[in-house]
Write an enzyme that holds these catalytic residues in place. Sequence first.
Site, PDB file in Angstrom:
ATOM      1  N   HIS A   1      -3.786   6.208   3.149  1.00  0.00           N
ATOM      2  CA  HIS A   1      -4.456   4.983   2.717  1.00  0.00           C
ATOM      3  C   HIS A   1      -3.841   3.742   3.374  1.00  0.00           C
ATOM      4  O   HIS A   1      -4.565   2.883   3.906  1.00  0.00           O
ATOM      5  CB  HIS A   1      -4.357   4.909   1.189  1.00  0.00           C
ATOM      6  CG  HIS A   1      -5.212   3.883   0.538  1.00  0.00           C
ATOM      7  ND1 HIS A   1      -4.778   2.593   0.317  1.00  0.00           N
ATOM      8  CD2 HIS A   1      -6.462   3.945   0.040  1.00  0.00           C
ATOM      9  CE1 HIS A   1      -5.734   1.919  -0.304  1.00  0.00           C
ATOM     10  NE2 HIS A   1      -6.768   2.709  -0.479  1.00  0.00           N
TER      11      HIS A   1
ATOM     12  N   SER B   1     -11.060  -0.829  -0.885  1.00  0.00           N
ATOM     13  CA  SER B   1      -9.788  -0.755  -0.147  1.00  0.00           C
ATOM     14  C   SER B   1     -10.014  -0.954   1.340  1.00  0.00           C
ATOM     15  O   SER B   1      -9.136  -1.462   2.033  1.00  0.00           O
ATOM     16  CB  SER B   1      -9.144   0.619  -0.336  1.00  0.00           C
ATOM     17  OG  SER B   1      -8.550   0.737  -1.589  1.00  0.00           O
TER      18      SER B   1
ATOM     19  N   ASP C   1       0.850  -1.190   0.000  1.00  0.00           N
ATOM     20  CA  ASP C   1       0.000   0.000   0.000  1.00  0.00           C
ATOM     21  C   ASP C   1       0.889   1.245   0.000  1.00  0.00           C
ATOM     22  O   ASP C   1       2.012   1.202  -0.511  1.00  0.00           O
ATOM     23  CB  ASP C   1      -0.926  -0.065   1.245  1.00  0.00           C
ATOM     24  CG  ASP C   1      -2.259   0.630   1.025  1.00  0.00           C
ATOM     25  OD1 ASP C   1      -2.248   1.839   0.758  1.00  0.00           O
ATOM     26  OD2 ASP C   1      -3.306  -0.025   1.122  1.00  0.00           O
TER      27      ASP C   1
END
Length: 775
Positions: free
Chosen positions: A221, A558, A151
Amino acid sequence: MWFGKLSFLLQLFVISSLFQVPAFAIKKSYIVYLGSHAHAPQVSEADLHRVTHSHHEFLGSFLGSTEKAKEAIIYSYKRHINGFATTLEEEEAAQIAKHPKVVSVFLNRGRKLHTTHSWDFMLLEKDGVIHPSSLWKKARFGEDTIIGNLDTGVWPESESFRDKGIGPVPSKWKGICQNHTAGFVCNRKLIGTRYFNKGYAAYAGVPVKSSLNSARDHEGHGSHTLSTAGGNFVPGANVFGLGNGTAKGGSPKARVAAYKVCWPPINGSECFDADIMAAFDAAIHDGVDVLSISLGGDPSDYFSDGVSIGAFHAVKNGIVVVCSAGNSGPAAGTVSNVAPWMITVGASTLDREFETMIELRNGMRLKGTSLSKPLPDDIFYPLITGAQAKADNASAKDAMLCLGGSLDPKKVKGKILACLRGLSARVDKGQQASLAGAAGMILCNDEASGNELIADPHVLPASQINYTDGIAVFNYINSTDDPLGFITPPTAKLNTKPAPFMASFSSQGPNTITPEILKPDITAPGVNIIAAYTQATSPTDQDFDKRRVPFNTESGTSMSCPHVSGVVGLLKTLCPHWSPSAIRSAIMTTARTRDNTVNPMMSASFVEATPFSYGSGHIRPNRAMDPGLIYDLTANDYLDFLCAIGYNKTTIQLFSEGPNYKCPESASLLDFNYPSISVPRLSGSVTVTRRLKNVGSPGTYAVRIKRANGISVSVEPNVLRFKSVGEEKSFRVTLKAKPKRGGVAKGDYVFGGLTWSDGKHYVRSPIVVASAAAV
Ligand SMILES: *[C@@H]1O[C@H](CO)[C@@H](O)[C@H](O)[C@H]1NC(C)=O
Ligand SMILES: *[C@@H]1O[C@H](CO)[C@@H](O)[C@H](O)[C@H]1NC(C)=O
Ligand SMILES: *[C@@H]1O[C@H](CO)[C@@H](O)[C@H](O)[C@H]1NC(C)=O
Ligand SMILES: *[C@@H]1O[C@H](CO)[C@@H](O)[C@H](O)[C@H]1NC(C)=O
Ligand SMILES: *[C@@H]1O[C@H](CO)[C@@H](O)[C@H](O)[C@H]1NC(C)=O
Ligand SMILES: *[C@@H]1O[C@H](CO)[C@@H](O)[C@H](O)[C@H]1NC(C)=O
Ligand SMILES: *[C@@H]1O[C@H](CO)[C@@H](O)[C@H](O)[C@H]1NC(C)=O
């Protein structure tokens, strides 16, 4: 990231710092994939040198010298994945692809990145109290498991990654804490970090700035996804005071490792295949048990796709790979990460809403959602639509969507602005409204987004409302010379109904690469998820937003993917000997397809959702620990699958690490022992074989069939007796198109299912069928 947040700041940064040197036009970066290595898993330094040397020699034979090859190679994949990333001319790439030792040659493509009441909703706890028989207790909160994610990296100082209450680092761990940035410290919770940016730099055509040589998360994220999977307990976590509670991941005592493969976007992509494959090769070596991958691209051939190749090698090594399905829904055929060795996760809602009411002067009260601050005064504010607030030089269409430069501040100032949602970033509309001087914003869903309400941390007081309510607001504003309204401050509401329902953005089947494999496999919470965040950017990820938050809400597949990764972490601790496919089967066959009103799960537009959006259904962790029976798959089954989709003997030898494997005489895709059944072209009748393995107590299971419209389904035998644990039994399912009027039209999918039950366990599989001809 995949779900709508492209940072203007980061884009500017990329353009100014990466593209200052003109790139050579002719050469591009490619991956040359050679399958598996001949060396044993316990590889020596000498073996690794030999591999590097062989890559140099091999490429050198095409480029004219090993020196040239050394210069061209970006990565050698040496440990598990065999291959290398290199810059090549198109001509050279085509030549290399013809060599019999080569499985595939493909461009180093870019991919996109695709809390905490979630666990209460999934019954691991009840009002913050953990039940002694919950999977959490039984699996000791996942303490034996190591979860890695690929990620944007990690914010190591986040409280979610503190090691309070966590024992010593497992001795099997071979990873490192690659910590270029001063002050980047790992601990017993965050046990490893690595970063991979050579493929990114090769795509950009220039070296990246040295400040990017770190696994630190500048985007938020990666910290969010990793903490959702394995974050530690953090009491009092909230976003602007809302959703207050103890944040934790699915496996709160697991160890976590961050593999940073995603960087500021170039051409809309953040993560590149060459880096992704290097990260997989490292993570397999380091000793992770679970890999959580919240990124993806358009589906492509399994061996021209870095995520799919990486996952193949990881699964061969017993690692469970969980991937997001993508945020390209609700259109059909949009699901990505479709390889049959992955767990592919769609996204659905929780039963929590961050509710704001919109009160109109005409007495209407409309239910909306947001995470923004309250309006300054307790009065009705004048209302205006984006179209009415149109700047002279802008189009009404852009103004309706409140796009940048389309609004006239003179018209907007001090008012509540009503904007249409459309496809542009929601928080950007808030930014534009705020820049134009609006007091507040009503964000009205269009038809496609229907009832899907996302609680964004807008920079001004705001509320997002559903499609029908949006029409009511536009009609009201249009109906009077003096429209007035108010937005109440957000409050967290629990036990909202119906829940879950599918998010409209969640990518849907059918699987466009192999329609015989139903994808996605499962759904999990992915709307308004609260989890850890970075301090490097604001909660909206917008440049002008100067706020910083330790926790943030985000939405997307996600976010649903790491929920499943966290549950996998628990199952790995509880049942360390289960194969990746056994774990997937346990999760899939125990899922539910009904919501908290006991009706079939709905889509965001409130029509009945189908297995093309939720796969087997919504994850139920406590059931997954005791599935009764599982559909298992071995590494050889995956090779049989590859034979069945047309890879020839020569190519398959390259994956199989030895000469002993042979493709079966007739390998049928339909007999691949998957926990769901998909028949994309039924003509007449077809028989599908499956094999069940008993992992519970001895028992007698009977089958129950849920008929698909226009298709008859029969199962033979319809009773299976298991006398011992580990015993396996096969059964056959015959599907027949019923020749009757009003039957199935050609190519139309219909949905049914079958359930094996001993009265205690319910082992459910969805069946999806389309007929090859109208019947
Ligand atoms: C960096 O990582 C190394 C190797 O894991 C570790 O020994 C060291 O303490 C770390 N340094 C900092 C400043 O975090
Ligand atoms: C970005 O995309 C454009 C248009 O497709 C292409 O011309 C350009 O080369 C791409 N940039 C990079 C760095 O590849
Ligand atoms: C969150 O809950 C904790 C524990 O109940 C409490 O101490 C804290 O003040 C709360 N914070 C907010 C912002 O409501
Ligand atoms: C939209 O939300 C309102 C609540 O404000 C609700 O009454 C209505 O049923 C919703 N519309 C649809 C189509 O579900
Ligand atoms: C309209 O003009 C303003 C002020 O000159 C400018 O900022 C804006 O970008 C323009 N909008 C469009 C759509 O051209
Ligand atoms: C507003 O009302 C007028 C007539 O009263 C109508 O012509 C127009 O289409 C309406 N606009 C919208 C956006 O509903
Ligand atoms: C196997 O497939 C590869 C790639 O499609 C091809 O180059 C090769 O000639 C095939 N080999 C045989 C024995 O058919």
